[in-house]
Design a protein around this motif. Structure first.
Motif, short mmCIF file in Angstrom:
data_model
loop_
_atom_site.label_atom_id
_atom_site.label_comp_id
_atom_site.label_asym_id
_atom_site.label_seq_id
_atom_site.Cartn_x
_atom_site.Cartn_y
_atom_site.Cartn_z
N LYS A 59 0.83 -1.21 0.00
CA LYS A 59 0.00 0.00 0.00
C LYS A 59 0.87 1.25 0.00
O LYS A 59 0.64 2.18 -0.77
CB LYS A 59 -0.94 -0.02 1.22
N TRP A 60 1.88 1.29 0.86
CA TRP A 60 2.71 2.49 0.92
C TRP A 60 3.63 2.61 -0.29
O TRP A 60 3.93 3.72 -0.74
CB TRP A 60 3.48 2.58 2.24
N LEU A 61 4.06 1.50 -0.86
CA LEU A 61 4.85 1.57 -2.09
C LEU A 61 4.00 2.09 -3.24
O LEU A 61 4.46 2.93 -4.03
CB LEU A 61 5.45 0.21 -2.45
N ILE A 134 7.51 8.62 6.62
CA ILE A 134 6.66 7.46 6.29
C ILE A 134 7.52 6.21 6.14
O ILE A 134 7.22 5.16 6.72
CB ILE A 134 5.87 7.72 4.99
N VAL A 135 8.58 6.31 5.36
CA VAL A 135 9.43 5.14 5.12
C VAL A 135 10.12 4.71 6.41
O VAL A 135 10.23 3.51 6.69
CB VAL A 135 10.45 5.41 3.99
N SER A 136 10.53 5.65 7.22
CA SER A 136 11.14 5.33 8.50
C SER A 136 10.16 4.56 9.39
O SER A 136 10.50 3.54 9.98
CB SER A 136 11.60 6.61 9.20
N ASN A 137 8.93 5.06 9.47
CA ASN A 137 7.92 4.38 10.29
C ASN A 137 7.55 3.02 9.71
O ASN A 137 7.27 2.08 10.47
CB ASN A 137 6.69 5.26 10.45
N LEU A 138 7.56 2.90 8.40
CA LEU A 138 7.30 1.60 7.78
C LEU A 138 8.37 0.59 8.18
O LEU A 138 8.06 -0.56 8.50
CB LEU A 138 7.25 1.75 6.25
#
Length: 162
Positions: A59-61, A134-138
């Motif tokens: 989803k985030w990608l 966002i990427v860090s939290n992912l």
């Protein structure tokens, strides 16, 4: 060192590079479908957590790869842990593992190919959060669930030996 290389390093540490903890690929490689679907009292299985990780990483990608996106509030997080009972077999488990590998490789590729400025770009439809956040939290989210998976695997192996 830039954001991209840090996040690529974090994603690899989560999936396939031994670092501070055993990476997900190594934890999962010797499990069969029955073991992956085993549940403890928490009602979660390794397989269900893997499905959850696949869902959110995909989803985030997907969002990362488009210029702008709309957040849909119809996602029920509990549904992301679902494993179809009639699909619990080694063929489907291997498919799940392939999807997991693909999404981690796709994140690496997306980060490598994106402009450095992408990670400092803020997302207006998501609280103006920058992509680096966002990427860090992912990555943190992945590590959290990898810990759960490791504990479930230890419980599974202890139950087998009792």
């Amino acid at each position: 060192m830039n954001y991209k290389s840090i996040f690529i390093d974090q994603l690899n540490a989560c999936y396939n590079d031994k670092s501070w903890f055993i990476p997900l690929h190594e934890i999962l490689k010797d499990l069969n479908a029955t073991q992956a679907a085993w549940k403890n009292e928490s009602e979660q299985s390794i397989w269900s957590i893997v499905n959850h990780l696949i869902f959110w990483n995909e989803k985030w990608l997907e969002r990362y790869n488009v210029e702008q996106f709309e957040l849909k509030s119809s996602i029920n997080n509990d549904d992301t842990f679902y494993v179809t009972p009639h699909s619990i077999n080694d063929f489907e488990w291997k498919n799940t593992l392939q999807r997991l590998e693909i999404i981690f490789n796709s994140w690496n590729r997306a980060l490598e190919e994106s402009e450095d400025l992408k990670l400092i770009t803020e997302i207006p439809t998501y609280f103006n959060a920058p992509w680096w956040g966002i990427v860090s939290n992912l990555c943190i989210h992945n590590a959290y669930h990898i810990g759960q998976i490791m504990l479930l695997k230890k419980q599974l192996l202890n139950d087998k030996n009792d």
